[in-house]
Design a protein around this motif. Structure first.
Motif, mmCIF file in Angstrom:
data_model
loop_
_atom_site.group_PDB
_atom_site.id
_atom_site.type_symbol
_atom_site.label_atom_id
_atom_site.label_comp_id
_atom_site.label_asym_id
_atom_site.label_seq_id
_atom_site.Cartn_x
_atom_site.Cartn_y
_atom_site.Cartn_z
ATOM 1 N N VAL A 60 -5.772 0.097 7.725
ATOM 2 C CA VAL A 60 -5.683 -0.691 6.492
ATOM 3 C C VAL A 60 -4.733 -1.869 6.686
ATOM 4 C CG1 VAL A 60 -4.770 -0.650 4.126
ATOM 5 C CG2 VAL A 60 -6.352 1.141 4.889
ATOM 6 N N ILE A 114 -9.472 -0.579 1.253
ATOM 7 C CA ILE A 114 -9.201 0.801 1.675
ATOM 8 C C ILE A 114 -10.497 1.603 1.726
ATOM 9 C CG2 ILE A 114 -8.088 2.963 0.996
ATOM 10 C CD1 ILE A 114 -5.848 1.214 -0.245
ATOM 11 N N GLN A 171 0.309 5.769 0.142
ATOM 12 C CA GLN A 171 -0.622 6.906 0.183
ATOM 13 C C GLN A 171 0.117 8.171 -0.232
ATOM 14 O OE1 GLN A 171 -2.320 7.716 4.041
ATOM 15 N NE2 GLN A 171 -0.369 8.212 4.991
ATOM 16 N N PHE A 191 0.843 -1.200 0.000
ATOM 17 C CA PHE A 191 0.000 0.000 0.000
ATOM 18 C C PHE A 191 0.878 1.250 0.000
ATOM 19 C CE2 PHE A 191 -2.637 -3.125 2.380
ATOM 20 C CZ PHE A 191 -3.715 -3.182 1.508
#
Length: 388
Positions: free
Chosen positions: A378, A304, A157, A155
């Protein structure tokens, strides 16, 4: 306990001391110091300045990787913050200082709950994200960042000034575009401006060539697919009364699909050959492949989305369009399942925030805690999903 003021302090220190891609030695050292203080094991030497932190859960399970990019941009900061860049011509204008600080904050929280975790968390601090086409993701993998532990999911961000604090941007598939470079050199023949027939005017050739390039997207690419072809610089000529013998054009191509990219590449090649023949001149060009499109794995994007709705509310996850900006995280997604999402960070009270890569880009620090909590949530839920 993870202290948000501590994370804010880390972020501001990084902001004051930006380092460009491949030069992030002090940034890397600070990351290592923070991990060491938290008792989190780590490895170094990936793409020179990259760091891999490792948190082993209390029980065996899957492996979740979390990535933050750490490099700054060659931009002179024009904000009025007290902690503005101390280095002339360098600025964290893309929020990588916040990414790094939030991944550290996430690491601190996950370390506190280590015994309750089922599985392993890899903390990937990636250098050189801004340096297309090289980047830092592929060199980190080539240097063995995942040789010992391979992620089941990864993941990432990214702070996003188009969204207000408290909102998350996530899509099931395309998030960011492929980013390629174009370089054209048109070689004409010089002469006196009063006798153009004796030369081959590279500026005139360039003018017609630019117009034809712009027709590729409008007339050759399927209208249901997306493509952008932009020329950002043009240089050539010596004096007002001299026929230019050389013009250089630099630009970029952005696409989501390989089909659209191949169409653009094929038509560029045809135009170059056609113009060279028609104007009896030489045109050299390079099409430099950069980052691939960042395409999420639907099931992990849905995780998510579901967690953001659960923790922040349904209104916090609006429908978003993909961005034509490029992102080196795409190289991780080419190897491993995962998802990339945007964290709202708009400045409160502004109708339109300054964009990423702007010398006045402002990151709203109210987003720090939301970013950390989202990434922790998450991660925990991804580990639970991997158990099944």
């Amino acid at each position: 306990m993870m202290d948000i003021e501590q994370i804010k302090g880390i972020r501001r220190a990084l902001h004051q001391n930006p380092e460009l891609g491949g030069e992030e030695w002090e940034t890397s050292k600070r990351i290592q110091q923070e991990l060491e203080k938290a008792g989190i094991p780590f490895k170094t030497g990936f793409a020179k300045t990259g760091v891999l932190g490792i948190i082993e859960g209390g029980a065996a399970g899957g492996t979740v990787a979390l990535r933050a990019d750490i490099d700054a941009l060659p931009i002179s900061e024009k904000t009025a913050v007290d902690f503005k860049s101390k280095t002339a011509g360098k600025m964290h204008a893309c929020g990588h200082d916040a990414h790094t600080a939030m991944l550290l904050g996430t690491a601190f929280k996950l370390k506190e709950m280590q015994d309750q975790l089922t599985g392993r968390v890899l903390l990937v601090f990636q250098p050189n994200e801004e340096s297309t086409p090289i980047g830092g993701a592929r060199p980190m993998m080539e240097d063995g960042v995942f040789d010992e532990f391979k992620p089941d999911v990864i993941f990432g961000q990214h702070v996003w000034p188009d969204l207000p604090v408290g909102q998350i941007g996530i899509r099931d598939k395309e998030m960011m575009a492929a980013s390629d470079r174009l370089i054209f050199t048109i070689k004409g023949a010089g002469g006196h401006a009063s006798m153009p027939h004796q030369g081959k005017d590279a500026i005139v050739i360039a003018a017609e060539f630019i117009s034809s390039l712009q027709s590729i997207v409008s007339r050759n690419v399927n209208p249901l697919e997306s493509a952008v072809l932009t020329l950002g610089t043009i240089s050539g000529g010596y004096r007002y009364n001299v026929i230019a013998d050389r013009v250089e054009l630099n630009g970029t191509v952005r696409t989501y699909s390989s089909k659209a990219k191949e169409t653009v590449k094929r038509r560029i090649d045809s135009l170059v050959k056609g113009f060279a023949e028609a104007f009896e001149t030489e045109i050299d060009y390079e099409y430099i492949e950069g980052y691939d499109a960042t395409v999420n794995t639907p099931e992990w994007a849905e995780l998510i989305r579901g967690r953001a709705v659960e923790t922040l509310g349904a209104e916090a996850v609006p429908a978003v369009d993909p961005s034509m900006a490029g992102e080196d995280f795409s190289r991780f997604l080419a190897e491993y399942p995962g998802a990339f999402y945007w964290l709202g960070c708009a400045r409160e009270g502004e109708e339109k925030s300054k964009p990423l890569h702007d010398p006045e880009f402002y990151f709203n620090e109210d987003a720090l805690e939301i970013g950390i909590n989202t990434m922790v949530d998450v991660t925990v839920n991804a580990l639970e999903k991997l158990k099944k």
